[in-house]
Design a protein around this motif. Structure first.
Motif, mmCIF file in Angstrom:
data_model
loop_
_atom_site.group_PDB
_atom_site.id
_atom_site.type_symbol
_atom_site.label_atom_id
_atom_site.label_comp_id
_atom_site.label_asym_id
_atom_site.label_seq_id
_atom_site.Cartn_x
_atom_site.Cartn_y
_atom_site.Cartn_z
ATOM 1 N N GLN A 199 38.577 29.072 44.219
ATOM 2 C CA GLN A 199 38.901 27.810 44.879
ATOM 3 C C GLN A 199 39.248 28.015 46.353
ATOM 4 N N LYS A 200 40.038 29.040 46.638
ATOM 5 C CA LYS A 200 40.426 29.288 48.030
ATOM 6 C C LYS A 200 39.218 29.663 48.883
ATOM 7 N N ILE A 201 38.327 30.477 48.336
ATOM 8 C CA ILE A 201 37.169 30.903 49.125
ATOM 9 C C ILE A 201 36.202 29.747 49.329
ATOM 10 N N LEU A 202 35.989 28.928 48.288
ATOM 11 C CA LEU A 202 35.075 27.785 48.419
ATOM 12 C C LEU A 202 35.640 26.758 49.394
ATOM 13 N N ASN A 203 36.939 26.521 49.364
ATOM 14 C CA ASN A 203 37.543 25.557 50.283
ATOM 15 C C ASN A 203 37.444 26.010 51.733
ATOM 16 N N SER A 204 37.314 27.309 51.962
ATOM 17 C CA SER A 204 37.193 27.815 53.331
ATOM 18 C C SER A 204 35.810 27.576 53.911
ATOM 19 N N GLY A 205 34.846 27.172 53.080
ATOM 20 C CA GLY A 205 33.501 26.905 53.575
ATOM 21 C C GLY A 205 32.507 28.011 53.334
ATOM 22 N N GLU A 252 29.828 30.183 51.396
ATOM 23 C CA GLU A 252 28.886 29.764 50.365
ATOM 24 C C GLU A 252 29.194 30.427 49.032
ATOM 25 N N GLU A 253 28.623 29.852 47.962
ATOM 26 C CA GLU A 253 29.013 30.211 46.605
ATOM 27 C C GLU A 253 28.700 31.671 46.267
ATOM 28 N N THR A 254 27.523 32.139 46.652
ATOM 29 C CA THR A 254 27.130 33.502 46.275
ATOM 30 C C THR A 254 28.041 34.541 46.919
ATOM 31 N N VAL A 255 28.366 34.337 48.202
ATOM 32 C CA VAL A 255 29.276 35.264 48.877
ATOM 33 C C VAL A 255 30.658 35.206 48.245
ATOM 34 N N ALA A 256 31.087 34.017 47.839
ATOM 35 C CA ALA A 256 32.396 33.876 47.201
ATOM 36 C C ALA A 256 32.458 34.674 45.906
ATOM 37 N N ILE A 257 31.413 34.580 45.085
ATOM 38 C CA ILE A 257 31.419 35.278 43.800
ATOM 39 C C ILE A 257 31.323 36.785 44.003
ATOM 40 N N LYS A 258 30.515 37.227 44.966
ATOM 41 C CA LYS A 258 30.450 38.665 45.244
ATOM 42 C C LYS A 258 31.801 39.189 45.718
ATOM 43 N N SER A 259 32.484 38.411 46.524
ATOM 44 C CA SER A 259 33.799 38.846 47.004
ATOM 45 C C SER A 259 34.785 38.952 45.845
ATOM 46 N N ILE A 260 34.761 37.969 44.955
ATOM 47 C CA ILE A 260 35.662 38.012 43.792
ATOM 48 C C ILE A 260 35.339 39.219 42.922
ATOM 49 N N ASN A 261 34.052 39.482 42.724
ATOM 50 C CA ASN A 261 33.656 40.633 41.908
ATOM 51 C C ASN A 261 34.177 41.937 42.513
ATOM 52 N N SER A 262 34.033 42.067 43.827
ATOM 53 C CA SER A 262 34.476 43.295 44.486
ATOM 54 C C SER A 262 35.990 43.434 44.417
ATOM 55 N N VAL A 295 39.040 45.756 33.398
ATOM 56 C CA VAL A 295 39.466 44.365 33.316
ATOM 57 C C VAL A 295 38.322 43.515 33.847
ATOM 58 N N PHE A 296 37.694 42.780 32.960
ATOM 59 C CA PHE A 296 36.524 41.991 33.321
ATOM 60 C C PHE A 296 36.831 40.514 33.111
ATOM 61 N N ALA A 297 36.019 39.675 33.717
ATOM 62 C CA ALA A 297 36.159 38.232 33.549
ATOM 63 C C ALA A 297 34.797 37.593 33.758
ATOM 64 N N THR A 298 34.500 36.604 32.942
ATOM 65 C CA THR A 298 33.267 35.842 33.121
ATOM 66 C C THR A 298 33.561 34.654 34.036
ATOM 67 N N LEU A 299 32.505 34.123 34.609
ATOM 68 C CA LEU A 299 32.658 32.956 35.477
ATOM 69 C C LEU A 299 31.445 32.060 35.310
#
Length: 824
Positions: free
Chosen positions: A650-656, A658-668, A678-682
């Motif tokens: 939510q914080k990354i998307l609200n900053s503007g 894009e979605e793919t970069v946000a998910i890659k950042s969360i993964n990293s 510790v894994f998580a699906t999205l």
């Protein structure tokens, strides 16, 4: 024909002469301006002339209220000019009488005495300066009168009080006016109060020329009319009339015979401002008409000619005033076009500077991203060799360099030696070197240092693999930082472009909307249009009433919707901070689609803490996001992981970003912040509410389903859960949704929950297709209930299902036809 040619020749000659004279004035002003500023401001000539004339100025024939206020203002505001001000005041006073000099000197001495006393009593005593002036003038006036008359009567006390009171007021006025006489280079934007104070100062200065005449024409009248026509032309009739009233009032106080001058100057300033559309000649005509009318009514017949000549001379001075000086004066007076243009230019400059700085920061982030993403030269050399080759080279350097058979093993039989060492490395990693006796015997026959090589291999191989894992993690960290820096750089560039976007000129549309609302009977003060872009309308309307009965939503919004051919609604209301003030209402585009959602969840075993988490959020720009995250396992740990994943998203998307970069950042972030598994699906769906287009990003999550009428189709993507691998490409699935579609998103506890079901997809499609309701909340609850029922009431895993229904946005109020209103 010859006469026409002669007239044309004379006209062209005159035109060339005028142009040549204007060119001469421009060139002369360029040369004179720097020197004039140096003489008047740096050397203090302007303060000297002001002090000289104020030293001569008096009102009611005997009151001198200007001397000490001017001196006190200079002393407090520009202390380095105090001596110059004192000398100029004394010179001006001596040209009138010795009594004036003694009075001026005594008041200044008393002021210094009081100032020293107050400075010792109170540290910050500038606010007490008017009181010091009052006491100094009052005591000096009574002292001078007593010195000359040897007695004091009540009239003297009354006049001393009047003079001291005027000096008290003038001190506060001069505090705002005197700094304008000594700061030429700093651009100042004058307020209304500052303009009035400046005019009072100018009128007070002109009062010092009361007895100056040239051939029965008053210098004072010429200067005051020049000042009035100057301000009337620059700032309009309101300011011109104000200047005339203030100037005429002070002149009438100086001489009762000049009382009519207030009417003449005020009326001339009003006419000159009203006729300023005719440029200089229009303003000049206003002064001439006002002079004639008032002079015919008041003046004697013999003085009318002199009054008109005085106005003509003032007009001549005005016509000779360079246009550049008039424009410079207009830039500091509020309400003028030049002032507004100068303000806009200043704001545009600040905006461009801000945007340029943001772009520079963006370039810095982009350069840092490029620096992190590019490997070093040493890393490039290592990338040319495999991990196995690097390790064997390292071992051979340590063991073989001092061996006599090095050239025999590596130069003559290099490939065979390499194969032996590669096989030994593999056996050591699998812990089978000791068990493979045949390899040990063959290696012992081949290498003289076989035992040392084997021991070194056992010692180094595990450190080497650990180093490789650490290097890979560092590379992943670099890649994460590079992607995030690049994402921030793109956001900053977009922000800079948004700042530099000019507000379009919608004056015609603003007038049409204002007229339409007024014709409809709605009282509106002002309409400001910031954007008419389709889907991004932004209009602010100032209304003089409170929106108590919903007039804005029920009347103004529908009228705007018909005019703009788009649904317009109230976005924000701001009430006035003062009683009975105006209300600012912001109107904007309504979304074409709306999303209704329903959620049903259950924790494993009927517990209270679920490892699943969901978020339904508006991320701006007309985008609606729905996300489900399933943490590894169950319980509190999984609950924390899934919620942290969605909070980061939510914080990354609200900053503007894009979605793919946000998910890659969360993964990293998830893969680097802990060494545990510790894994998580999205499961993320981004829906554009303008056209109902949707993007699905599924990271290790269960498929989603879309029900369109009786047809149900699946949306899935093949991505591993977040945190399992360091580098992965996010697969984005795009779908065009339609009004009435049901989007069903679920965790694996729902999708894989039914027991004894071989094909989960077919079973889920069938259950969704059999639903007889389209209510999102009911659909979510029915699906959860159906899964639990098939498991005989057991909840074997955390379960979450989110259902979203896409509907056309039907406005609450229909549009009101405005064409008939516009035609009225």
């Amino acid at each position: 024909m010859a006469k026409l040619q002669k007239v044309a020749s004379n006209a062209s000659t005159g035109l060339r002469a005028v142009n040549g004279f204007q060119s001469f004035l421009r060139q002369t002003s360029r040369i004179i301006k720097p020197n004039a500023e140096k003489v008047f401001f740096d050397w203090g000539l302007l303060i000297f002339l002001t002090g000289f004339l104020l030293g001569r100025a008096f009102i009611l024939a005997k009151i001198l209220p200007f001397i000490l206020p001017f001196f006190a203002s200079v002393y407090m505001m520009k202390r380095e000019r105090t001596g110059l001000a004192f000398i100029s005041l004394m010179i001006g006073a001596v040209t009138v009488s010795i009594e004036n000099v003694s009075y001026a000197f005594s008041t200044i001495v008393l002021f210094f005495i009081f100032n020293i006393f107050f400075s010792r009593v109170k540290r910050h005593h500038i606010g007490l300066v008017p009181f010091q002036v009052f006491l100094s003038v009052f005591i000096s006036h009574l002292g001078i009168v007593y010195l000359y008359q040897q007695q004091l009567i009540m009239y003297d006390v009354l006049m001393a009080s009047v003079e001291a009171g005027l000096s008290f007021i003038l001190t506060m006025i001069f505090f705002q006016s005197v700094p304008l006489l000594s700061v030429p280079k700093r651009r100042q934007h004058l307020g209304v109060e500052e303009i009035v104070c400046l005019i009072i100062l100018l009128a007070s200065i002109v009062t010092g020329t009361t007895d100056w005449y040239v051939n029965n024409m008053s210098i004072q009248h010429i200067i005051t009319r020049y000042i009035v026509i100057l301000f009337a032309y620059v700032a309009g009739g309101t300011v011109g009339c104000t200047v005339g009233v203030v100037t005429g009032l002070i002149l009438s106080l100086a001489s009762v015979s000049s009382l009519y001058q207030m009417s003449l100057l005020a009326f001339s300033g009003l006419l000159g401002g009203m006729l300023k559309e005719g440029r200089k000649f229009g303003a000049a005509a206003g002064l001439l008409i006002g002079t004639c009318l008032i002079s015919f009514y008041v003046e004697k017949q013999t003085d009318i000619i002199f009054s008109i000549i005085e106005s003509v001379i003032a007009i001549g001075l005005f016509l000779l005033t360079p246009s550049i000086l008039l424009k410079q004066l207009a830039k500091v007076v509020p309400g003028t076009d030049e002032y507004s243009s100068d303000q806009q230019q200043y704001l545009r400059k600040i905006r461009d500077l801000t945007a340029n700085r943001i772009v520079q920061f963006s370039n810095v982030f982009e350069a840092l991203s490029s620096s992190f993403s590019q490997p070093s030269q040493y890393a490039k050399m290592e990338d040319e060799l495999t991990d196995e080759e690097l390790f064997i080279c390292k071992i051979s350097n340590k063991c073989c360099n001092s061996c006599l058979k090095k050239d025999h093993c590596w130069s003559n039989h290099g490939e065979r030696t390499y194969n032996y060492m590669a096989e030994m490395m593999d056996l050591v990693e699998r812990d089978k070197l000791i068990k493979n006796g045949q390899f040990i015997r063959d290696w012992g026959k081949y290498c003289q240092r076989s035992v040392k090589m084997a021991d070194l291999m056992k010692e180094e191989v595990f450190y080497f693999r650990a180093n490789q894992r650490l290097k890979k993690q560092v590379q992943e960290s670099r890649r994460l930082v590079a992607e995030q820096l690049l994402g921030v750089s793109k956001v900053m560039v977009d922000f800079a472009q948004e700042i530099q976007r000019e507000k379009e000129n919608h004056q015609i549309q603003e007038e049409q909307i204002l007229q339409a609302l007024i014709n409809f009977g709605i009282d509106v003060n002002q309409v400001e249009i910031y954007s008419l872009e389709q889907g991004n309308i932004d209009i602010e309307i100032l209304i003089p009433f409170e929106n108590e009965y919903g007039e804005c939503q029920k009347l103004i919004g529908p009228i705007l919707s018909d005019i703009l051919k788009e649904t317009v609604v109230v976005l924000k209301e701001e009430s006035s901070k003062i009683p009975n003030g105006n209300y600012l209402v912001t109107f904007g585009s309504d979304k074409s689609f709306v999303i209704d959602t329903g959620v049903a969840t259950a924790a494993k075993g009927g517990g209270f803490i679920s490892g699943d988490a969901f978020k339904i959020m508006d991320v701006g720009a007309g985008k609606h996001a729905i996300a489900i995250s399933d943490g590894m396992g169950n319980g509190e740990r999984a609950h924390i992981e899934s919620n942290e994943t969605l909070k980061l998203l939510q914080k990354i998307l609200n900053s503007g970003i894009e979605e793919t970069v946000a998910i890659k950042s969360i993964n990293s972030i998830l893969s680097l912040r802990t060494t545990e598994e510790v894994f998580a699906t999205l499961d993320l769906a981004m829906i554009d509410l303008h056209d109902a287009s949707a993007k699905f990003l599924k990271i290790g999550s269960a498929p989603s389903f879309v029900k369109r009428g009786h047809h149900v189709f699946k949306v899935e993507a093949s991505n591993l859960p977040i945190g399992i691998i360091d580098e992965f490409e996010v697969e984005v699935v795009s779908e065009q949704l339609k009004a009435g579609d049901l989007l069903i998103m679920m965790s694996d506890g729902i999708f894989e929950g039914p027991r004894e079901v071989e094909n989960y997809e077919m079973w889920m499609k069938r259950k969704i297709g059999e639903l007889e309701t389209n209510n999102p909340q009911e659909v979510a609850e029915l699906l959860l209930e159906e899964v639990i029922r098939t498991n005989m009431g057991d909840i074997n895993d955390d379960m979450t299902v989110v259902v979203a229904m896409v509907n056309r946005n039907l406005p609450e109020w229909t549009s009101i036809p405005a064409y008939s209103v516009m035609a009225q």
